[in-house]
Each structure stands twice: as structure tokens, then as C-alpha cells.
Design an enzyme around this catalytic site. Structure first.
Site, mmCIF file in Angstrom:
data_model
loop_
_atom_site.group_PDB
_atom_site.id
_atom_site.type_symbol
_atom_site.label_atom_id
_atom_site.label_comp_id
_atom_site.label_asym_id
_atom_site.label_seq_id
_atom_site.Cartn_x
_atom_site.Cartn_y
_atom_site.Cartn_z
ATOM 1 N N SER A 1 77.658 31.971 53.079
ATOM 2 C CA SER A 1 79.208 31.463 52.953
ATOM 3 C C SER A 1 79.134 31.159 53.753
ATOM 4 C CB SER A 1 79.931 32.172 51.552
ATOM 5 O OG SER A 1 81.158 31.899 51.317
ATOM 6 N N THR B 1 82.599 32.205 53.862
ATOM 7 C CA THR B 1 83.723 33.141 53.999
ATOM 8 C C THR B 1 82.741 34.744 54.220
ATOM 9 O OG1 THR B 1 82.548 34.338 52.029
ATOM 10 C CG2 THR B 1 84.243 32.825 51.422
ATOM 11 N N TYR C 1 82.862 40.047 48.594
ATOM 12 C CA TYR C 1 81.915 38.907 47.729
ATOM 13 C C TYR C 1 81.460 38.914 48.733
ATOM 14 C CZ TYR C 1 80.911 34.292 47.959
ATOM 15 O OH TYR C 1 79.931 32.916 48.114
ATOM 16 N N LYS D 1 77.553 39.132 51.183
ATOM 17 C CA LYS D 1 76.848 37.769 51.791
ATOM 18 C C LYS D 1 76.275 37.997 53.032
ATOM 19 C CE LYS D 1 76.504 34.606 48.365
ATOM 20 N NZ LYS D 1 75.496 34.839 47.241
#
Ligand code: UDP
Length: 350
Positions: free
Chosen positions: A124, A126, A148, A152
């Protein structure tokens, strides 16, 4: 050649299954349906006229995962299965570390043991730190701002270590920007549980009358209209990127990271306007305060994927909104209205 798709019943997973099946790949889907619905797979089978195995399992169940690899001739894995809600990950980080990291560890151990070393990993945008230059290229430093994103980021690091330890691994890490849209048929799309966190499902639910109004999280950013800017990419374009990555890792062993985005940024207000054009209705909104952790601007430099995967996003924002609206109208409650799920086994030949 069989591709194992973990989390294949989810939003991006189900669209990728359709693209894989349409291209003639044989697939097996492993999903625990914790945040997805088997109906999406039934519809993927219907849309493509292809049968495939669906195995309900949790990746943390080592016995079941090993059984899956011992019973099937798996060539490569596309690994989507993960929890993905940023806000929830801040409230319950252990849930995220446990599920996302432990599940991936079990999967990688089984892959290693059964000599399946080709992996496309669902990462991601992010993972990028707040200081990253815009547009964001893959070489920017990573430094996720929430649990989260850190799951990743940690998995990316784990995969890199794995490749360094044994260059027979071939791994493509795909960093998604903001996936939106739905399949043209209106049969599969995004079906968030509860109140949507993301912009487009929220707007779509306002348009259909499930929610009163959109709250725009701040209009005092340093952007053209003060609202946040993101790189929205059609989920079918994104799904196609996975097939290109799969081809790439199959060719020769690599460890590479690719941004999958359009390279264009749209503000929240521009997206609201595009959605209004698509649905022909006003989207009522109010301006709220900034959401904690949000950045002002985030869009991709997607040239690496273009040059090395021969992939580029093709679908524009208006069409993305039209596709969401079709899906929303045809499935006002998402997949929830479907009572009968037992039929999925039959339909998919599991
Ligand atoms: N956003 C908003 N209202 C919402 C949801 C999102 O104004 O109900 C804004 C958010 O602040 C950001 C953009 O829409 O500028 C995209 O948010 P989303 O959660 O979809 O993606 P992310 O912020 O994770 O990139």
C-alpha cells in the site's frame, strides 16, 4: 499452472480473480471470509464462465495451509489476505500485527517448504512516510504512520530479507494508491462492512440514500480547493497490474516494488463533482475537521510500472464513478442481500 489467490473474495482480490480467469489462468482462492463474502466468488465464476476451487481457511492455520500446498500444484501466489482499516488498526494494533504478520509468515513458510517461490504481494502507498516528495516514487523512504501501514512495511522488509537469503524467490511488491470503481457488469464491487472509512463507498452510500451527507475531513489544506488530494485508481486497472507483475516474476527471479496509481491527483471536492455527474444527484456534504493522520496530497509516480511492467492505468475518474454508481444501484446493500451462500461451492466447482 495454478495461482493461489489469498483473500480472493475481497474487493481487489475478486476483481483480480476475474482478470486471471479471463486470461486463462487456473486459480485457487483461499479466504476466511472474515471481511468478504463468498458471493463475490460465485459472481466471478458467473462473469467468466470458469470454475475454480475455493478453500475457506485462515492463513494462521498452519495445518490447513500446508494441506493446501500438498494437495495442489501451486505455481505462484498472489497474497491479498489482510485486515486493512487504518482507524481500526490504531485502536487494536495487536489484531493487525497478529493477523497480517502471522498469516503471512505461515504462508511464506509453506511456500518455502513446497518450493513455491513466486509471489505478488499486496502492499500500500500508506507505507510511504509523510516527508515523501510528490509525486511519490518507489525510491522514497518508507515510514508508515499507523499500525496497518506498518504491517505492510514489515512484510515488505521480511520479503526483501527472504529474497536476499535465497535468490530463487521472485517477488513483486505492489503499492496501491486509492482503489475505487467496480466491474463494468455491476456484479462485483466494494462492499465495506459498517460505516465506510473511505471516500468513495461513503459518497456512494450518500447517493443511494443510506447516509444523509458526506463529511469532508478538512478544507484548510494547502491544495487548490483546500481539500485532500489522492490518486484514485480503477480496481480493474489495478487488477490488471497484478497480471503484469505475475508475468514479470515468472520470467526471471526478481525483488521489485511497483507503485500502482494513475499519477494524477484529485481533490475531495473534484471527486464529489465527478460522482454527482455520474449519478445525476446532488451529494450533500458538510466540512468537518481534519482526520488524524491524513496527508494533504498523495499521488504516485507510476513510471516504473509503465517502463518495467508495461502497465498503465487507463480509466478516468468519471468512468470510475459511473462504475461505482452502477454497482451501488444494483446492490444497494452490497452482497448482504444474498442469503444463499452454500451455492458458491457448486458454482465454483469446489
Ligand atoms: N475523506 C473525506 N470524508 C470521508 C472519507 C474520506 O473527506 O468520509 C477524504 C480524506 O480526508 C482524504 C480523501 O477523502 O483526503 C481520501 O480518503 P480515503 O479514506 O478514501 O483514502 P486515504 O486517506 O486512505 O488515502
Amino acid at each position: 499452472m495454478t495461482i493461489l489467490v489469498t483473500g480472493g473474495a475481497g474487493y481487489i482480490g475478486s476483481h483480480t480473480c476475474v482478470e486471471l480467469l479471463n486470461k486463462g489462468y487456473d486459480i485457487i482462492v483461499a479466504d476466511n471470509f472474515s471481511n468478504s463474502h463468498p458471493e463475490s466468488l460465485k459472481r466471478a465464476a458467473e462473469l467468466t464462465g470458469r470454475l475454480f476451487r475455493v478453500v475457506q481457511l485462515d492463513l494462521q492455520d498452519k495445518c490447513q495451509v500446508e494441506e493446501l500446498f500438498s494437495e495442489n500444484e501451486i505455481e505462484s501466489v498472489i497474497h491479498f489476505a489482510a485486515f486493512k482499516a487504518v482507524g481500526e488498526s490504531m485502536k487494536n494494533p495487536l489484531k493487525y500485527y497478529q493477523n497480517n504478520l502471522a498469516g503471512t509468515m505461515v504462508l511464506l513458510e509453506a511456500m518455502d517448504r513446497f518450493n513455491v517461490k513466486k509471489l505478488v504481494f499486496s502492499s500500500s502507498a500508506t507505507v510511504y512516510g509523510k516527508e515523501a516528495d510528490i509525486p511519490i516514487a518507489e525510491k522514497e523512504e518508507i515510514g508508515a504512520a499507523n499500525p496497518y501501514g506498518r504491517t505492510k512495511q514489515m512484510i515488505e522488509e521480511m520479503l526483501n530479507d527472504l529474497f536476499q537469503s535465497d535468490p530463487k524467490w521472485s517477488i513483486a511488491v505492489l503499492r496501491y494508491f486509492n482503489p475505487i470503481g467496480a466491474h463494468k457488469s455491476g456484479r462485483i464491487g466494494e462492499d465495506p462492512s459498517g460505516i465506510p472509512n473511505n471516500l468513495l463507498p461513503y459518497i456512494a452510500q450518500v447517493a443511494i440514500g443510506r447516509r444523509d451527507q458526506l463529511i469532508i475531513h478538512g478544507d484548510d489544506y494547502e491544495t487548490k480547493d483546500g481539500t485532500g488530494i489522492r490518486d484514485y485508481i480503477h480496481v480493474v486497472d489495478l487488477a490488471k497490474g497484478h497480471l503484469k507483475a505475475l508475468e514479470k516474476i515468472s520470467y526471471t527471479p526478481i525483488y521489485e516494488t511497483y507503485n500502482l496509481g494513475t499519477g494524477k491527483g484529485y481533490s475531495v471536492l473534484e471527486v464529489v463533482e465527478a460522482f454527482q455527474r455520474a449519478c445525476g444527484r446532488p451529494i450533500p456534504y458538510t466540512i468537518g475537521t481534519r482526520r488524524a493522520g491524513d496527508s494533504a496530497v498523495c499521488y504516485a509516480d507510476a513510471t516504473k510500472a509503465k517502463n518495467e511492467l508495461n502497465w498503465a492505468a487507463a480509466i478516468e475518474i468519471d468512468e470510475m464513478c459511473e462504475d461505482i454508481w452502477r454497482w451501488q444501484q444494483q446492490n444497494p446493500e452490497g452482497y448482504a442481500s444474498v442469503e444463499e451462500t452454500a451455492g458458491v461451492k457448486e458454482a465454483t466447482g469446489a
